[in-house]
Design a protein around this motif. Structure first.
Motif, PDB file in Angstrom:
ATOM      1  N   UNK A 441       0.833  -1.204   0.000  1.00  0.00           N
ATOM      2  CA  UNK A 441       0.000   0.000   0.000  1.00  0.00           C
ATOM      3  C   UNK A 441       0.868   1.254   0.000  1.00  0.00           C
ATOM      4  N   UNK A 442       1.962   1.235   0.755  1.00  0.00           N
ATOM      5  CA  UNK A 442       2.866   2.386   0.806  1.00  0.00           C
ATOM      6  C   UNK A 442       3.536   2.617  -0.545  1.00  0.00           C
ATOM      7  N   UNK A 443       3.928   1.525  -1.215  1.00  0.00           N
ATOM      8  CA  UNK A 443       4.542   1.667  -2.533  1.00  0.00           C
ATOM      9  C   UNK A 443       3.542   2.246  -3.535  1.00  0.00           C
ATOM     10  N   UNK A 444       2.295   1.755  -3.476  1.00  0.00           N
ATOM     11  CA  UNK A 444       1.273   2.256  -4.401  1.00  0.00           C
ATOM     12  C   UNK A 444       0.997   3.740  -4.166  1.00  0.00           C
ATOM     13  N   UNK A 445       1.082   4.171  -2.905  1.00  0.00           N
ATOM     14  CA  UNK A 445       0.833   5.583  -2.567  1.00  0.00           C
ATOM     15  C   UNK A 445       2.084   6.436  -2.731  1.00  0.00           C
ATOM     16  N   UNK A 446       3.148   5.851  -3.277  1.00  0.00           N
ATOM     17  CA  UNK A 446       4.414   6.566  -3.500  1.00  0.00           C
ATOM     18  C   UNK A 446       4.995   7.112  -2.175  1.00  0.00           C
ATOM     19  N   UNK A 475      -0.345  13.126   3.200  1.00  0.00           N
ATOM     20  CA  UNK A 475      -1.360  12.683   2.254  1.00  0.00           C
ATOM     21  C   UNK A 475      -1.036  11.301   1.699  1.00  0.00           C
ATOM     22  N   UNK A 476       0.237  11.016   1.464  1.00  0.00           N
ATOM     23  CA  UNK A 476       0.603   9.708   0.918  1.00  0.00           C
ATOM     24  C   UNK A 476       0.381   8.588   1.948  1.00  0.00           C
ATOM     25  N   UNK A 477       0.662   8.862   3.210  1.00  0.00           N
ATOM     26  CA  UNK A 477       0.383   7.866   4.249  1.00  0.00           C
ATOM     27  C   UNK A 477      -1.124   7.639   4.356  1.00  0.00           C
ATOM     28  N   UNK A 478      -1.898   8.717   4.239  1.00  0.00           N
ATOM     29  CA  UNK A 478      -3.355   8.612   4.301  1.00  0.00           C
ATOM     30  C   UNK A 478      -3.893   7.796   3.132  1.00  0.00           C
ATOM     31  N   UNK A 479      -3.333   8.000   1.919  1.00  0.00           N
ATOM     32  CA  UNK A 479      -3.753   7.226   0.748  1.00  0.00           C
ATOM     33  C   UNK A 479      -3.385   5.753   0.942  1.00  0.00           C
ATOM     34  N   UNK A 480      -2.194   5.499   1.484  1.00  0.00           N
ATOM     35  CA  UNK A 480      -1.764   4.118   1.741  1.00  0.00           C
ATOM     36  C   UNK A 480      -2.711   3.443   2.733  1.00  0.00           C
ATOM     37  N   UNK A 481      -3.149   4.171   3.739  1.00  0.00           N
ATOM     38  CA  UNK A 481      -4.088   3.621   4.728  1.00  0.00           C
ATOM     39  C   UNK A 481      -5.412   3.238   4.058  1.00  0.00           C
ATOM     40  N   UNK A 482      -5.885   4.090   3.146  1.00  0.00           N
ATOM     41  CA  UNK A 482      -7.141   3.801   2.449  1.00  0.00           C
ATOM     42  C   UNK A 482      -6.988   2.605   1.506  1.00  0.00           C
ATOM     43  N   UNK A 483      -5.842   2.507   0.819  1.00  0.00           N
ATOM     44  CA  UNK A 483      -5.603   1.395  -0.096  1.00  0.00           C
ATOM     45  C   UNK A 483      -5.492   0.069   0.643  1.00  0.00           C
ATOM     46  N   UNK A 484      -4.837   0.090   1.812  1.00  0.00           N
ATOM     47  CA  UNK A 484      -4.579  -1.140   2.565  1.00  0.00           C
ATOM     48  C   UNK A 484      -5.859  -1.765   3.102  1.00  0.00           C
ATOM     49  N   UNK A 485      -6.898  -0.976   3.284  1.00  0.00           N
ATOM     50  CA  UNK A 485      -8.157  -1.508   3.797  1.00  0.00           C
ATOM     51  C   UNK A 485      -8.838  -2.355   2.724  1.00  0.00           C
ATOM     52  N   UNK A 486      -9.329  -3.498   3.118  1.00  0.00           N
ATOM     53  CA  UNK A 486     -10.036  -4.387   2.190  1.00  0.00           C
ATOM     54  C   UNK A 486     -11.444  -3.861   1.956  1.00  0.00           C
ATOM     55  N   UNK A 511      -2.954   2.820  -8.038  1.00  0.00           N
ATOM     56  CA  UNK A 511      -4.246   2.464  -7.422  1.00  0.00           C
ATOM     57  C   UNK A 511      -4.970   1.431  -8.288  1.00  0.00           C
ATOM     58  N   UNK A 512      -4.932   1.605  -9.599  1.00  0.00           N
ATOM     59  CA  UNK A 512      -5.596   0.669 -10.506  1.00  0.00           C
ATOM     60  C   UNK A 512      -4.958  -0.719 -10.431  1.00  0.00           C
ATOM     61  N   UNK A 513      -3.643  -0.754 -10.263  1.00  0.00           N
ATOM     62  CA  UNK A 513      -2.935  -2.033 -10.198  1.00  0.00           C
ATOM     63  C   UNK A 513      -3.103  -2.704  -8.838  1.00  0.00           C
ATOM     64  N   UNK A 514      -3.278  -1.902  -7.779  1.00  0.00           N
ATOM     65  CA  UNK A 514      -3.326  -2.452  -6.415  1.00  0.00           C
ATOM     66  C   UNK A 514      -4.527  -3.383  -6.244  1.00  0.00           C
ATOM     67  N   UNK A 515      -5.685  -2.948  -6.698  1.00  0.00           N
ATOM     68  CA  UNK A 515      -6.887  -3.787  -6.650  1.00  0.00           C
ATOM     69  C   UNK A 515      -7.740  -3.397  -7.852  1.00  0.00           C
ATOM     70  N   UNK A 516      -7.485  -4.046  -8.997  1.00  0.00           N
ATOM     71  CA  UNK A 516      -8.083  -3.616 -10.267  1.00  0.00           C
ATOM     72  C   UNK A 516      -9.612  -3.536 -10.255  1.00  0.00           C
ATOM     73  N   UNK A 517     -10.287  -4.444  -9.525  1.00  0.00           N
ATOM     74  CA  UNK A 517     -11.749  -4.509  -9.577  1.00  0.00           C
ATOM     75  C   UNK A 517     -12.439  -3.619  -8.546  1.00  0.00           C
ATOM     76  N   UNK A 518     -11.676  -2.816  -7.832  1.00  0.00           N
ATOM     77  CA  UNK A 518     -12.300  -1.972  -6.802  1.00  0.00           C
ATOM     78  C   UNK A 518     -12.933  -0.727  -7.452  1.00  0.00           C
ATOM     79  N   UNK A 519     -14.162  -0.424  -7.044  1.00  0.00           N
ATOM     80  CA  UNK A 519     -14.839   0.795  -7.501  1.00  0.00           C
ATOM     81  C   UNK A 519     -14.171   1.986  -6.818  1.00  0.00           C
ATOM     82  N   UNK A 520     -13.911   3.045  -7.585  1.00  0.00           N
ATOM     83  CA  UNK A 520     -13.157   4.183  -7.050  1.00  0.00           C
ATOM     84  C   UNK A 520     -13.858   5.492  -7.397  1.00  0.00           C
ATOM     85  N   UNK A 521     -13.914   6.388  -6.423  1.00  0.00           N
ATOM     86  CA  UNK A 521     -14.438   7.737  -6.650  1.00  0.00           C
ATOM     87  C   UNK A 521     -13.330   8.728  -6.301  1.00  0.00           C
TER      88      UNK A 521
END
Length: 576
Positions: A441-446, A475-486, A511-521
């Motif tokens: 998640x941290x890598x995906x959030x750069x 902001x990047x840590x916050x994005x990583x936290x959101x990505x890491x949640x299932x 973000x698209x690669x981390x979980x391709x089928x996740x709906x995103x807004x």
């Protein structure tokens, strides 16, 4: 005081045990003047050393027993009151955690802190005092009056007159104190709010050189608290000396009347001395009773404020439906909403759109267009007034609030990180999350590069308010936290605003690669960010100005074209 019934039921055995020891302690105190009268009348007057020693040893033994009873009573009172305080604070915190957003809006955070600390401490003090003093004072006072009346019915006339006068004074004091103390508590709320606002915005205050203004604001609230505190204490300051004067005059009258009765040989010296001892005990009990009523008045005011928390509106419960698919479809059907404590104008009006499962929606529009309101509604912080929201084809109200929020992860522009390690913050949704998922998640959030450059890597500490991280790092840590949640739905509410364009693009691709089928807004102000989404929703003043792909909106939405031109340039430019 009904809100305390459940706590009383829990601690009733210890409570009644403590009050039993209070009663025994009071009995020990009440016996001593009578024994002293025997020493004077039967021992001293008759010059009987054996009688003096015998009653003297009995008096010491009873005093020792009273001390033992008092020690046990204090230990039990401390256990009950502290246990009550712990349970009360836990229940209040749980209630606040379940506040609806409108309840949270109505009660300021400074007021909630005061209620969780000052008001609960007042209730704890009342419970502790109830077992240590409140029962002892009436028992000792009433017992002293009965025994004094038994010693001399004639002197008791003075005693009952004094007690009646004191009761009237206490009633007046209590009535005047209640309103004043309630105002003190609200003044503490305001002072806490000023302090909290300054601490949260300390950098901004210094940046704008507004320290003097904040000092004046604090001084004003501080002076207001001082004035209200003085007014509340003046009641005690006026009435306490008057009460002492009334009782002292009563003792003087007893001495005068006792001397007359002694001359007439209607009473013995020892009984006069015992009567005065009982008068002194009554005086002490009256002072304690005064304190009891003062504490009761304060506790009553605090209890009303605590009660306001317990009866505040909670999050809606919802139905029993469950999510079935891995990704989530989102549909708004003619939804309108205005904030409960706002101006009454719609923040969103007649909004309709459809986002299929696995798609990415970019929401764009000027400030105040309702973009963040859309997020709060998806999280069920608020309920729409008209229309409905469908998640996976089912009304959002048919899911429980917990189910909806477990299915959604959010990263907002106003980043909130907690004291602890970076790992703990990223894994906040699932404390037992594997290190591998946290690092992905941290890598995906750069964020991995700056995290590894820190001394302890993922175990590096984040200070309170994340003051040791830059805006972009937070902001990047916050994005990583959101990505890491299932989660089934990922919402990024302008959460890349502090990132440069290159990093922003890398984050969106990852973000698209981390979980391709996740709906995103994606809530954004950037056309460049919105262009890569499957669908784009354009909002203006709470209304939908356009919905579709980038190409569709360039043809059909003047608002979108204006944003494009203002950020990208001429319409014929190509964006890479």
């Amino acid at each position: 005081m009904n809100i305390y019934k459940r706590y009383f039921r829990k601690y009733r055995v210890l409570f009644f045990t403590a009050t039993t020891f209070v009663f025994l302690e009071s009995m020990a105190d009440l016996l001593q003047p009578t024994i002293m009268a025997r020493i004077i009348d039967e021992g001293v007057r008759e010059k009987s050393v054996e009688t003096v020693i015998g009653y003297g040893l009995l008096m010491l033994f009873i005093t020792f027993l009273g001390a033992v009873f008092a020690t046990v009573r204090n230990i039990l009172a401390s256990k009950v009151s502290q246990g009550f305080g712990k349970d009360l604070r836990a229940d209040l915190f749980e209630k606040i955690m379940n506040f609806s957003e409108s309840s949270a809006d109505r009660m300021e955070s400074g007021s909630l802190i005061t209620r969780m600390t000052n008001d609960t401490a007042q209730a704890v003090q009342f419970v502790n005092g109830m077992m240590r003093i409140f029962f002892k004072a009436p028992v000792t006072g009433i017992g002293s009056m009965i025994l004094a009346a038994a010693l001399s019915p004639k002197l008791s006339i003075i005693l009952f007159f004094v007690v009646s006068l004191v009761a009237v004074l206490i009633y007046i004091s209590m009535k005047m104190s209640y309103e004043r103390f309630a105002k003190v508590q609200y003044a503490i709320d305001k002072l806490n709010l000023v302090i909290q606002e300054y601490l949260l915005g300390i950098r901004l205050v210094k940046a704008f050189g507004r320290q003097n203004f904040e000092e004046e604001k604090f001084a004003k609230s501080n002076e207001d608290l001082e004035k209200k505190g003085i007014r509340s204490q003046l009641v005690i300051a006026y009435f306490a000396p008057v009460l002492s004067l009334v009782v002292s005059l009563g003792i003087a009258l007893v001495l005068y009347a006792g001397s007359i009765l002694f001359v007439r040989q209607e009473i013995e010296v020892g009984k006069v001395a015992a009567f005065i001892s009982y008068m002194t005990q009554i005086l002490t009990s009256i002072i304690m009773i005064t304190n009891i009523f003062t504490t009761f008045v304060r506790t009553k005011a605090s209890t009303e404020r605590i009660h306001e928390i317990f009866v505040a509106e909670e999050d809606a419960e919802g139905g029993t439906k469950e999510f079935s698919s891995e990704a989530m479809s989102v549909v708004f059907e003619n939804l309108s909403f205005s904030y409960p404590s706002g101006s009454g104008l719609y923040a969103l009006e007649n909004l309709s759109f459809c986002l299929n499962a696995g798609e990415t929606l970019a929401v764009i529009g000027p400030t105040g267009s309702g973009k963040s309101t859309l997020v709060w509604l998806l999280l069920r912080f608020y309920e729409g007034k008209e229309g409905r929201i469908l998640l996976d084809g089912i009304d959002i109200r048919d899911y429980t609030v917990e189910q909806v929020r477990n299915a959604v992860s959010v990263s907002s522009q106003k980043t909130m990180l907690f004291s602890g390690s970076i790992h703990e913050n990223i894994a906040w949704s699932t404390p037992e999350m594997s290190p591998d998922r946290v690092e992905r998640a941290a890598r995906a959030a750069q964020a991995e590069d700056f995290i590894l450059s820190m001394k302890e890597g993922y175990e590096s500490s984040i200070y309170q308010g994340a003051v040791n991280l830059s805006g972009g790092q937070k902001q990047r840590v916050s994005i990583a936290r959101a990505l890491a949640k299932e989660s089934k739905l990922l919402i990024l509410d302008d959460s890349t605003s502090a990132l440069d364009a290159v990093t922003d693009r890398k984050v969106r691709e990852a973000i698209k690669e981390f979980k391709p089928r996740r709906t995103t807004i994606l809530i954004t102000q950037r056309i460049g960010t919105a262009m890569g989404a499957d669908k784009i929703l354009v909002l203006s003043q709470g209304k939908m100005e356009g919905f579709g792909t980038h190409g569709d909106l360039m043809k059909n939405s003047s608002t979108y074209r204006d944003l494009y031109v203002s950020q990208i340039g001429e319409l014929d430019k190509v964006v890479i």
